[in-house]
Every structure is written in C-alpha cells, then in structure tokens.
Design an enzyme around this catalytic site. Structure first.
Site, short mmCIF file in Angstrom:
data_model
loop_
_atom_site.label_atom_id
_atom_site.label_comp_id
_atom_site.label_asym_id
_atom_site.label_seq_id
_atom_site.Cartn_x
_atom_site.Cartn_y
_atom_site.Cartn_z
CG ASP A 1 -19.38 -16.30 -5.69
OD1 ASP A 1 -20.47 -16.23 -6.28
OD2 ASP A 1 -18.28 -16.13 -6.26
CG ASN B 1 -20.38 -11.54 -6.32
OD1 ASN B 1 -20.77 -10.79 -5.43
ND2 ASN B 1 -20.61 -12.85 -6.31
N GLY C 1 -23.75 -26.82 -7.22
CA GLY C 1 -23.19 -25.50 -7.54
C GLY C 1 -24.25 -24.44 -7.82
CB ALA D 1 -7.25 -20.87 -0.98
N GLY D 2 -8.96 -20.01 -4.13
CA GLY D 2 -9.09 -18.93 -5.11
C GLY D 2 -10.23 -18.00 -4.71
N GLY D 3 -10.76 -17.28 -5.69
CA GLY D 3 -11.80 -16.30 -5.40
C GLY D 3 -13.01 -16.89 -4.72
CE LYS E 1 -17.15 -13.13 -9.91
NZ LYS E 1 -17.61 -14.37 -9.26
CB THR F 1 -19.12 -11.77 -13.80
OG1 THR F 1 -18.69 -13.13 -13.87
CG2 THR F 1 -19.38 -11.23 -15.18
#
Lengths: 277, 277
Positions: free
Chosen positions: A108, A92, A244, A133-135, A71, A67
């Site tokens: 994820d 991850n 989530g 458009a992040g991780g 990552k 984490t």
C-alpha cells in the site's frame, strides 16, 4: 485460458464479493500472454492459519494477494516479513520462494510513493504528515520512511496507535525525525489522509485545509470516490493531489515484480482493467 | 471473467500439466454464462489429507474434480461416498453440501453407461464382461451393476483384484450374477477393455476378438488414440464400439449435475472444448 500449466495466485480474504484484483490482474495476464491467474478464495478469519501452509504446498502456486481480514494475521504466519510489512504490522502479499519459505510484504505504501514519484514529487528529504495510523497509514509511513523523507508527522485519534507506529519506525529508521500527536498540516510538503474520513457524506475533513501550503502534495486513501471533499478542498488551495485508486494501481507493478512477473505501469493496468472506479 | 463472485471448482491432482478438464469446463461455463471456474491445484499425495478439509472451508468453493494420485485416498477423507465410489474404491468428484459435509462420487462408469445408452444400447438385462478390475474397471462394473445388467464377468491378471471387486459388488447388488476369472468374450453383449492394453504399440489385445459376437457392444478406456487396435478389430467383427474419450465427455454432464450446474450433452461439450483428442 486456464490449463494444468497455469500459475496460481491466490486472492485470500473474506468476504470476496467486492474483490477487484481479479479484474485488474487477469485481463493484464491475458493481454501479455502470461499463463497465470488470480483466483479469489474466501477464507474466514478462523480458517486462515490452517489453510495457509497447505495452500502453499501446491505445486502450481506462486503467491497470494492478501486482504481483509488477514493482513495482520499474515505477519505471524510466514517465515520472513519485509521492513514495510514489519512496520505496518500487516501484509498484503505473500511470495512462495524457491526453498518453500514464505515472504510477506506490504505494498500500500509503495503504491503511494510510486504515485508521488510519477507525479514528479520526490519524497527524499520532504516533511510528510500521515493522518491515521492504522494498517494503511502505517504502510504509507513505512514507505515514506523507506523513500527517505526528512521528517514524519503521525496523528491518530487513538494516540496509542500513532505512538506505537513511531516506535516501530524508530527501530528501523533511527535517524528519522518523527513527531506524534498533532495534525496541523502547516509546514508539511506531503499530507496524507489515511483515515476513513471521506467515505461517508458529512464526514469532517481529516485536517484543517486552510493551513495547507499551496505547494503541498496531498494524498488520499479513500476509494469510494475519486475526488473526496478533502482532495477537492486541497485542489482549491492549489495543491497537487493523489487519489485513492492511484495508490491501488501504482502498487500493482510492485506486486508483479514481487511475484517475478514482467512489470508494467499503472496506466497500462488501468487501460486493460475490466473494472471502473 | 473471474471475480469475487465466481464459484471455485478445484481440480486436485499431481502433476497438473496433463489436466484436460479446465479446457473442457471453463469454455463451457463461459459459453453458458455460468460464473464458475475449474482451477488446477497441484497437490502431492503426502499433502492431500491436510489440504482437503481446509480447502472446503472456503466460502466460494462448490466442489472438486479429483484425479491421480488422490482417487483412492478421497474415499477415506470425506463424510459420505456414493455406491459407485464405494464399489470402485475410488472417487473422482467431491461435492461440498449445504451442511458443510463432503460427498464423494465416481463418474467414470457413469460416463461409460451414458455413452452406451446414447448409442442405443440399454445395459438392462445385458451380459457384460469387464476386463481390468483397477479403478476405472471397478467404476464401470459398479455403474453397469447400477444400470441393471443381468450378469457381469470380471477379469484381471491380478486375480485378487477381480475377486475383491466381485465381493464389493455382491454387498451392494446381492442378486447380480457375477463370474470371475475368465476373459472369453463369447456370449457377452457388452465387452469393455478397462486395462491399459492399447496404450503402447505392440500391446496384446485384451480379449480374443475372434470370439466376440457381431452384436456385441465393445468399449474402451484407453485415451491415447481414438480407435485402438482392440476397437479396430471389434469393428471388423461388426461390433458397435465406444471410444475412450466418449466415456470422458459423457461423464461431464453427470459432474455438472452433481455440482448443481445446468446439464448439457457430451456433444455440446466437445464442440466448445478447447482441446482436441
């Protein structure tokens, strides 16, 4: 009951105080009589590279949960990365293979897709919009591509991030239609918020919900509350939604399979977990 | 219940299968509500030096239990060693101090001495014979010296080991009378078997028990059975005896104090331990 025969799954990150995985995995291992334990290890960013290889020389380690803040760095420190991790540019999970080599993966997006499927929505052929458009957004886009979506829209307030993600997707899925740079949800079958919008009161919604079709499947990555303002608005439009924590719990069976443990369902994991969301 | 706030005590050795400490410490931590866990880590000899420093950079580690084959190597890898560890030439505990430095200590001998005291025998001024000048014998000799014995006899079938131990003792306890090279127990108040004799059926006794005085306190390090043939013979002579597992359990309160946890007694630890001897 930890003994000298217990398999170690390291949980690598810093700070460790907010780690949730030990309270999900360890009660599950106990429930199933699996002699393994997830052990938090607080590794600072500057110490990670020097720690990782010696850690995986241990005779009783099988893998690691990875984490923040490791990552992205993981990608450059292992022997092989999965397609999902390569596209996400982050991992991850790390598996120690029989030959001593390290394989990194990213679950994820897999969690997102598994959750969709279990809600009766097949991503195959669907038109999906990923905002952010992040991780995590990259991971979801990668898994949607892997699951066979027909078209993918990508948006990020940093236009370069979205374009770079589109390039990585094109390398692995050259036939996939990818559109970059707009976040109008009209015409999409799947819309995902993969931005932090919704964590703070007063955040704007990630897309114009008035343009969501009522059959659209709407997903969220924010974990701070189950029904974010975005999901509440989507529900009012008649959309099916995915919270989530579904993405979080749905990916754990994928982790268990990756580590070679018997798999299970997200529901069973939720029932046994010693943490509430 | 392990969480991101749990303090890690690494248990370093190889192989790990016979580790007993997790089944002693972890039930005790649980009993007391101490949020810490002893986690076995199988470290091979050739990997130890590269692993130790990165391990102690973790934000949630407090210390380590050290066992075979790392007890001797530890001495050269830490920043400071206790007097007992320096004399023993080996360590079985490492503490991470506030300033990031590592302190090594050796509690085998401390366990022996604590057990003696709790059986009403004060080592101060006593004449003690230690048979076996390996790691555990050296540790017992060091702790007996630290506890103020009046005279110490040392014997090892490898005469050089006993002489080298006498030299190390002389450096730290120059006033102590040390005799090397004979194992006649006559005239000693304390006699300790610190050899492996008694592990296998048919082993000879470590000393001539006919020459044990009836008031002699006789100790044993062999753990494979509680009453070894040597202890049985000593009892027949009327001697008070101390079994090997007493040394083991008596040193755990010393470890707990070393790591900064609340202390307890060996009896309480025995009651809670999930392993029987």
């Amino acid at each position: 009951m930890i003994s000298g025969r217990t398999t170690l799954i390291a949980h690598l990150g810093y700070p460790t105080e907010s780690f949730r995985a030990p309270m999900i995995y360890n009660p599950w291992f106990e429930e199933c009589g699996i002699d393994a334990v997830v052990m938090p290890m607080g590794v600072k960013a500057e110490d990670y590279a020097a720690f990782l290889r010696p850690l995986f020389r241990l005779s009783n380690i099988r893998g690691a949960l990875v984490t923040m803040p490791h990552k992205v760095a993981t990608i450059g420190l292992v022997d092989e990365v999965s397609t999902a991790a390569a596209i996400a540019g982050s991992a991850n999970a790390i598996l120690l293979r029989e030959d001593g080599s390290l394989l990194a993966d990213m679950f994820d997006g897999e969690g997102f897709v598994r959750g969709m499927r279990r809600k009766g929505r097949d991503p195959r052929g669907a038109r999906a919009l990923v905002v952010g458009a992040g991780g995590v957004g990259s991971a979801i886009a990668a898994s949607l591509a892997g699951a066979g979506v027909g078209a993918l829209g990508l948006f990020d307030i940093d236009g370069h991030s979205a374009a770079a993600l589109a390039d990585r997707l094109a390398r692995h899925y050259p036939a996939l239609e990818v559109a970059v740079g707009q976040r109008d949800p009209a015409g999409y079958d799947v819309v995902v918020n993969a931005t932090p919008l919704g964590m703070k009161p007063g955040d704007p919604l990630p897309v114009d919900v008035a343009r969501l079709g009522p059959d659209c499947f709407v997903g969220e990555v924010v974990l701070t509350q189950e029904i974010t303002p975005f999901l509440a608005a989507a529900r009012e439009r008649g959309c099916a939604v995915q919270v989530g924590t579904d993405m979080l719990f749905e990916q754990i069976p994928a982790y268990l399979e990756f580590f070679g443990f018997p798999s299970t369902t997200a529901e069973k994991l939720r029932q046994v977990a010693r943490i509430r969301y």
